[in-house]
Structures are given as C-alpha cells and as structure tokens.
Design an enzyme around this catalytic site. Sequence first.
Site, PDB file in Angstrom:
ATOM      1  N   ASP A 102      -7.758   5.623   6.227  1.00 57.42           N
ATOM      2  CA  ASP A 102      -7.015   4.107   6.288  1.00 57.42           C
ATOM      3  C   ASP A 102      -5.995   4.173   7.442  1.00 57.42           C
ATOM      4  O   ASP A 102      -5.025   5.064   7.285  1.00 57.42           O
ATOM      5  CB  ASP A 102      -6.512   3.603   4.995  1.00 57.42           C
ATOM      6  CG  ASP A 102      -6.891   2.204   4.894  1.00 57.42           C
ATOM      7  OD1 ASP A 102      -6.534   1.128   5.877  1.00 57.42           O
ATOM      8  OD2 ASP A 102      -7.327   1.932   3.784  1.00 57.42           O
ATOM      9  N   ASP A 204      -6.502  -1.308   9.262  1.00 56.47           N
ATOM     10  CA  ASP A 204      -6.105  -2.298   8.409  1.00 56.47           C
ATOM     11  C   ASP A 204      -5.621  -3.448   9.366  1.00 56.47           C
ATOM     12  O   ASP A 204      -5.106  -3.152  10.559  1.00 56.47           O
ATOM     13  CB  ASP A 204      -4.560  -1.677   7.835  1.00 56.47           C
ATOM     14  CG  ASP A 204      -4.222  -2.780   6.659  1.00 56.47           C
ATOM     15  OD1 ASP A 204      -4.907  -2.668   5.482  1.00 56.47           O
ATOM     16  OD2 ASP A 204      -3.355  -3.236   6.734  1.00 56.47           O
ATOM     17  N   GLU A 267     -10.873  -3.803   9.828  1.00 58.70           N
ATOM     18  CA  GLU A 267     -10.565  -4.796   8.819  1.00 58.70           C
ATOM     19  C   GLU A 267     -10.431  -6.305   9.277  1.00 58.70           C
ATOM     20  O   GLU A 267      -9.119  -6.359   9.908  1.00 58.70           O
ATOM     21  CB  GLU A 267      -9.655  -4.515   7.757  1.00 58.70           C
ATOM     22  CG  GLU A 267      -9.702  -5.450   6.510  1.00 58.70           C
ATOM     23  CD  GLU A 267      -8.245  -5.858   5.938  1.00 58.70           C
ATOM     24  OE1 GLU A 267      -8.244  -6.359   4.740  1.00 58.70           O
ATOM     25  OE2 GLU A 267      -7.123  -5.384   6.388  1.00 58.70           O
ATOM     26  N   HIS A 328     -10.596  -3.328  -2.472  1.00 59.76           N
ATOM     27  CA  HIS A 328      -9.400  -3.497  -3.386  1.00 59.76           C
ATOM     28  C   HIS A 328      -8.600  -4.507  -3.085  1.00 59.76           C
ATOM     29  O   HIS A 328      -7.428  -4.723  -3.712  1.00 59.76           O
ATOM     30  CB  HIS A 328      -8.635  -2.100  -2.939  1.00 59.76           C
ATOM     31  CG  HIS A 328      -8.299  -2.040  -1.509  1.00 59.76           C
ATOM     32  ND1 HIS A 328      -8.859  -2.137  -0.549  1.00 59.76           N
ATOM     33  CD2 HIS A 328      -6.787  -2.314  -1.021  1.00 59.76           C
ATOM     34  CE1 HIS A 328      -7.988  -2.398   0.525  1.00 59.76           C
ATOM     35  NE2 HIS A 328      -7.017  -2.536   0.428  1.00 59.76           N
ATOM     36  N   ASP A 329      -9.127  -5.695  -2.507  1.00 62.24           N
ATOM     37  CA  ASP A 329      -8.186  -6.906  -2.091  1.00 62.24           C
ATOM     38  C   ASP A 329      -9.046  -8.107  -2.781  1.00 62.24           C
ATOM     39  O   ASP A 329      -8.581  -9.214  -2.795  1.00 62.24           O
ATOM     40  CB  ASP A 329      -8.062  -7.243  -0.891  1.00 62.24           C
ATOM     41  CG  ASP A 329      -7.254  -6.346  -0.011  1.00 62.24           C
ATOM     42  OD1 ASP A 329      -6.197  -5.545  -0.731  1.00 62.24           O
ATOM     43  OD2 ASP A 329      -7.639  -5.992   0.998  1.00 62.24           O
TER      44      ASP A 329
HETATM   45  C1  GLC Z   1      -4.898  -4.968   4.230  1.00 62.49           C
HETATM   46  C2  GLC Z   1      -5.100  -4.244   2.940  1.00 62.49           C
HETATM   47  C3  GLC Z   1      -4.394  -4.903   1.714  1.00 62.49           C
HETATM   48  C4  GLC Z   1      -2.778  -4.769   2.126  1.00 62.49           C
HETATM   49  C5  GLC Z   1      -2.537  -5.569   3.542  1.00 62.49           C
HETATM   50  C6  GLC Z   1      -1.352  -5.225   4.064  1.00 62.49           C
HETATM   51  O1  GLC Z   1      -5.513  -6.490   3.881  1.00 62.49           O
HETATM   52  O2  GLC Z   1      -6.488  -4.128   2.676  1.00 62.49           O
HETATM   53  O3  GLC Z   1      -4.614  -3.933   0.537  1.00 62.49           O
HETATM   54  O4  GLC Z   1      -2.011  -5.158   1.068  1.00 62.49           O
HETATM   55  O5  GLC Z   1      -3.734  -5.061   4.531  1.00 62.49           O
HETATM   56  O6  GLC Z   1      -1.496  -3.896   4.735  1.00 62.49           O
END
Ligand code: GLC
Length: 538
Positions: A102, A204, A267, A328-329
């Site tokens: 990540d 991310d 992402e 995980h979100d």
């Molecule tokens: C992304 C991650 C998430 C995190 C956010 C801020 O969306 O997947 O878990 O809280 O970024 O870094």
Amino acid sequence: MADNTKHLWWQNGIIYQVYPRSFQDSDNDGVGDLKGIMQRLDYLQWLGVDAVWVSPVYPSPMADFGYDISDYTGIHPLFGTMQDFDAMLQEIHRRGMKLILDLVPNHTSDQHPWFLESRSSKDNPKRDWYIWEDAKPDGSEPNNWLSVFGGSGWEWDEKTEQYYYHAFLKEQPDLNWRNPEVQEAMFDVMRFWLDKGVDGFRVDVMWHMVKDKQLRDNPRNPDYKPEMATYEKLLPAYSTDQPEVHDIVQQMRQVTDKYNERVIIGEIYLPIQRLVTYYGPNNNGAHLPFNFMLLNLPWDARTIAAHIDEYEGALPVGGWPNWVLGNHDKSRIGSRIGLEQARMAAMLLLTLRGTPTLYYGDELGMTNVDIPEDQIQDPQGLNMPGLNLSRDPERTPMQWSDKENAGFTTAEPWLPLSDNYKQVNVEAQKKERESMLQLYKKLIELRRSEKALSIGDYQPVHTQGDVLAFKRIHDEEQFLIALNLGNTTQRLNSDPEKLSGKIVLSTDLKSNTQTFDGSIDLQPNQGIICKLYTKYKL
Ligand code: GLC
C-alpha cells in the site's frame, strides 16, 4: 476474437488483500503481524491466489490504523522488523507469488518529520510540502472543503497562524503534490521498495492527490440526506479528480516502468467514465484503476448487467479490467447481500473478464461483526456517531479454526471476533464439501485451468428478470456463466444448437457435470458455469 498476446501476472492472476492487523498474530499482542502473514502463506498458496496486497505496515501513530504514515521506508514494530519484511517477501516469491504494498502518497501522518518541519515556521524549506493557507479576513477557513472523516478539511495552526488542509483526519495532512520536491521524495520511496523486489503498489486515494490551484469552493450536493456522511454535503468537484493528477500518475508509472513487470493499482471511487481516464491517455497511467462497482451497486441483475457492459465499453483499447467485492473500508459482501447471494458474487468475481481482488475472509463468508459503541476504534465511526460509518465490522480477525480466538491470537484480539467462528473458519470449511471456501477454491482452480475464464473475451448474453448471464470465449472454447440473483427458479431457453453443453461448476457444488440441451433451469440463488458444445452465439 482470441487474444494471443502474452498476459502478465497482474492480468491473469488473482489478488488477495490482507489487512495485516487482523490476519495472524505471531507474537501474541492481539494484533496481526508480518511473521503471522508468513505463517499463513501456505494457506494462500493452497487457495490458489497469485498476489498478496498488504495494507500499510509502516511506522504510524495509528490514528487511521496505518494510513497515517510517519516513515515511508520503515516497518512498524507492531508488525515486526525490516528483516521480517524481507523474509516475508522472500517467502512470497519462493512460492511464485507477488507482493503488492500500500502506498499512501496523498497525506502523511502529522508526526512525519516532513510535517513537523513544515509546521515549524512559515519560512521552513518544507513549508510548501503541505497545503497551507491564510484564514479568510473573518478568521474562517480558506474555503468550504470538508474532511471525508467529518467536519472541516482545514485545521488551524496556532503557532504559524495558517490553516492546513487534510482530506481525512487532521492527523493526516495532505501533501502538496504540485511541489516537485514532494514528487521526487515519494518517487524515491517507491524506488526503495521496488529495489527490494516489491511487485507493485496499491495507491491510496489516487483521485485525491491534486487539488484545484485556486482552491475554489465545492458546490452543494443536491442529493445530500442527513443520514449520509457529512462529507457528502458537497460535491468534491475542486478537491478531487483534478486534471493535473494524471501527470502525477504518469510519473509514478515511469518510476515502475524502469523495473520489470511491476503494477500500479489506483484506489479510485469515481463513476465509470471518470474512472477509466486513470488508465492514462496511452495506457501510461495506472495499470488497474480499482473498479468498485460491485461494492456499491444495488444487487440487482439488470443494474449489474448494464454496468458491466458500460464498463467493458468504456475501457480504453488495451486497458485491462478488474473487479473487487470487498475491502477494509466497505461492508462485507456476505452482510450486504446475504450469504446465499455471496456465492453468486464469488462466481461473478472469478468469471468476469479482468483481475479479481479478494478481501481476506470473504472466501469463508465472514460477515460484519457488530462492535459495541464503546469499543469502536475506527475514526470514521467515532467522528460521525450514529450514522453506522465505522469500518471495524469488516476488519475483524481472520477465522482460522475453532480454537481460542479462532487461531488468530492467544491474547485479547484488537477487535472482537465474530461469535460464529466455531463454525465459520478455515479448518472447518476445508472439511465441508459444500462450504464457501470450497466454492472459492474450485472457482479459482477452474479460472486458472481455463484460458477462456482468465483471459478470454467477454460477451454479454441477453436475459431478463433476475438472471445475469455472459460468455467467456477463447479460441474455440466457450463458457456460459449464468447467475440467478433472485429466489425463484429461472429458466434459460434457447435453440438447442446454441445452448447445449455441460455444467462444470455450480455454486451449490452439487449439480456439477449435469448436461443440458436447449434449456437450463437455475434454482433460486444458483449460479453455474457451463462449457458450451457449440461455437454459435446464444
Ligand atoms: C483509503 C483507505 C482508507 C483510509 C483512507 C485515508 O481510502 O483505504 O482505509 O482511511 O484512504 O488514508
């Protein structure tokens, strides 16, 4: 048309996301770690996945559980040491698998030395590494931008009397990606890990990385409702998805292109037409802009079919598709659509054209775990209470066995375990002939053994009602995938010349090998993969 070009590992492979805090604890502190992941690599190999994406394991104050990084080239002691990391990478490679890290380039922790310097004075050389702005004459924030995690996106700094911008927590200040020094520093971070042999990055919040130069106000969202997160009050038209972000993505790509077969996954939560721009004008952007539509769409055959076709049609020439069912979100798929339909979802994920990403535990049908109010840990849940926004429920420990704490730890786990773990766990499901795990394993095996399923063309099949169907074709091989997204029996009819073959896998793991000639009945909540005897179209 058959595709005979060589496919790379990130095209024909399957990615598995590990949330390291919750995968396997090896030192009994209640939190998963790198040695724990290493202990479970045999399982991942048995399951048949090709690449492991590990959520952040870097030093971090853990305000956002690792997505607030204070050192991009270290390992948090909670997860182990750099030696552990090197050993894990080696073990992954020894098994012929890949490791994806990540990368969190949009923001650092407020404890990162870069930010500590930046906030130390207005004339510090790193001041411009972050987004600092004067207050409006009345002392208020520079504009109306909101934080994804609730409240304003601006935080006042008493000492230097300016605001800094943070798209997420105030402990996660946004870097200023317009500054070439920031760019170079992050490219160096990438090179550090690439030199070690890491196979790629999941980047991310890629679409957040560049903000409007004039910092214009975001417009109101006419569809906002009070039960939504406060962030949704505005449309992030000026704070995300800016044209200049593509230059940055292309530069990242240039960094990875210097190495052999590394991947960049972005992402990106955007509508399809915006999402596909992240492939870059000449496929020189992200290799795989994450396609999250299966996470967000209503579970309805017609809606999903239309969106699959829209996505297939919107992909640039040479752009490789991908699919995600969980992360995980987001709520676990088993909770969102129920466990019967989660079997359809598994079949869909592993038969659509494009790289699938699996979220740990979904292969067992793990479901969201209710976390009592006073035990909520996720800042998103804590900052916006009552809106059911905590992400803890989908982050609970992996269920390995019916032993103490499901074999995850012998200490108190950092999040409570599901109370179904005595039944829902890897050991039990390995033994159960028709378990979710067996279904995933069989789907993965089939996908790996049939080119039509891994790299074949996609062809929609016209159906009605609750049936979602499509074909995958490679050379002379044709597979029909038909999924009943409803709970009544559905019949697929056609000319026997066009619809004859045999079922090679059914989601109930019972009706495999049945043959058909002209029509197939799909039981409620049943999905099938059929090998067709004909070359003709349905
Ligand atoms: C992304 C991650 C998430 C995190 C956010 C801020 O969306 O997947 O878990 O809280 O970024 O870094």
